[in-house]
Design an enzyme around this catalytic site. Structure first.
Site, PDB file in Angstrom:
ATOM      1  N   TRP A  53       4.257  -0.293  -2.729  1.00 12.25           N
ATOM      2  CA  TRP A  53       3.060   0.390  -2.237  1.00 12.25           C
ATOM      3  C   TRP A  53       3.396   1.694  -1.533  1.00 12.25           C
ATOM      4  CZ3 TRP A  53      -0.938  -0.548  -4.747  1.00 12.25           C
ATOM      5  CH2 TRP A  53      -1.207  -1.827  -5.247  1.00 12.25           C
ATOM      6  N   ASP A 110      -0.051   1.895   6.525  1.00 11.44           N
ATOM      7  CA  ASP A 110      -0.822   1.036   5.631  1.00 11.44           C
ATOM      8  C   ASP A 110      -0.567  -0.400   6.074  1.00 11.44           C
ATOM      9  OD1 ASP A 110      -1.883  -0.515   3.615  1.00 11.44           O
ATOM     10  OD2 ASP A 110      -0.856   0.510   1.976  1.00 11.44           O
ATOM     11  N   LYS A 160      -7.479  -8.579   1.637  1.00  8.22           N
ATOM     12  CA  LYS A 160      -6.324  -9.447   1.827  1.00  8.22           C
ATOM     13  C   LYS A 160      -6.469 -10.320   3.069  1.00  8.22           C
ATOM     14  CE  LYS A 160      -3.431  -5.987  -0.449  1.00  8.22           C
ATOM     15  NZ  LYS A 160      -3.215  -6.724  -1.700  1.00  8.22           N
TER      16      LYS A 160
END
Length: 365
Positions: A102, A177, A201
């Site tokens: 990511w 993040d 999530k």
């Protein structure tokens, strides 16, 4: 049918309490005669829902008064572009710390908007650890330093908070993040210039993106930045410059209330430590399965693991499904297995997984 133990990395399991409350309120929210997804986002009912959700999130994370909480859309992937468009300002470079899939994606996307410097990378070790801050090579005058503090795919989590003051660069804002571990552990928001994450999530359904941004970072957007993605515009409009993802905000608000009833983030962190320890301790001692992540950097939320005999992968997944354990297949880029054990996963679910893994190993070992 009974509910399964859902180990999906996202969209992920939600607390059953929250789902039942949402079901009860589906047709009539608190006597309004309509459900939340039918409400005007500017009506008093939904405004109250959004304000309560923001207040509860601010309380849960102890967000300082000089930070704005924004409810946005586009997910964390969109933020990979929105962040440089908002934060580069009059600077020409930003720094990125690469710890897995990511953060690498974030870096590649940001390069469309400016000069991006790799301050540190764990690629040489297969993205199995987080580079120590003393090894970060920051630019002379970066607009920000980007981090992904929990890599959902690789299962790598920062074992420290990236406080740049420790290396004499406290003036540089840290962007994080936190999509896959926000609200799972206590953090010091003041150490960050901006925190963001997709909700699907550990917070709620897909469609909502949380952004927590320090006020002095507002008002720097590039001219090409779409108005709906300009942090100052969104902040000034109370996250309602355009129609927000109303139902996702409502569910997130219910999750925040549920977290408060559980005792808050510190209580959830203690539970998450216990869940992760249960699973990792078995993996390490099994002789049948293995974790390839540096033990110091193992994620509490996303646990990738591998069968030492990978010819048994299909049998493992098939048997797990029969046992009511689903979404255990690892990401296609790394293979193996992955158990995501977010806040909504109780320790009983992790124990059921460990019991199945023991039984499978006994049959095939």
């Amino acid at each position: 049918m009974s509910r399964v133990w859902n180990f999906s990395a996202g969209p992920a399991a939600l607390p059953e309490e929250v789902l039942r409350q949402a079901a009860e309120e589906m047709l009539d929210w608190h006597g309004a005669g309509m459900g939340v997804m039918e409400m005007s986002h500017r009506g008093k009912e939904f405004v109250a829902i959004a304000e309560a959700a923001e207040a509860d999130l601010r309380e849960l994370l102890a967000v300082p008064a000089n930070y704005r909480i924004l409810f946005m859309q586009g997910g964390a992937i969109a933020e990979n572009a929105i962040i440089p468009m908002n934060l580069l300002g009059d600077k020409v470079v930003a720094d990125y710390v690469l710890t897995g899939s990511w953060s690498v994606k974030s870096y590649k996307e940001a390069r469309k908007y400016g000069q991006m410097n790799v301050a540190a990378s764990a690629e040489a070790t297969g993205f199995t650890a987080v580079p120590a801050m003393c090894d970060w090579q920051l630019s002379a005058d970066p607009a920000y330093v980007f981090t992904c503090t929990n890599e959902t795919i690789g299962g790598v989590e920062y074992p420290f908070e990236p406080d740049l003051a420790q290396i004499g660069r406290g003036e540089v804002p840290v962007v994080a993040d936190m999509s896959s571990h926000i609200l799972s552990r206590v953090i010091d928001v003041s150490k960050y210039g901006l925190i963001f994450g997709g909700a699907q999530k550990n917070i709620g359904p897909a469609g909502l993106t949380i952004v927590i941004v320090r006020e002095d970072l507002l008002g720097r957007a590039m001219a090409l930045c779409p108005s709906a993605f300009d942090y100052r515009t969104v902040a000034e409009a109370g996250s309602m410059y355009n129609t927000p993802p109303t139902y996702a905000i409502y569910i997130a608000g219910l999750v925040f209330q549920w977290l408060k009833r559980q005792g808050g983030v510190a209580a959830m962190e203690a539970r998450n430590v216990a869940k992760a320890r249960l699973l990792y301790d078995y993996l390490d001692g099994s002789g049948f399965y293995e974790s390839r992540v540096d033990p110091a950097c193992r994620s509490r939320m996303n646990v990738p693991f591998f069968l030492k005999d990978e010819s048994l992968n299909d049998a493992f997944l098939s048997g797990a499904k029969e046992a009511g354990l689903v979404q255990l297949k690892g990401h296609k880029s790394v293979g193996g297995m992955r158990a995501s054990i977010y806040n909504a996963m109780p320790i009983e679910g992790v124990a059921a997984l460990v019991d199945y893994m023991k039984a499978f190993a006994a049959r095939h070992g």
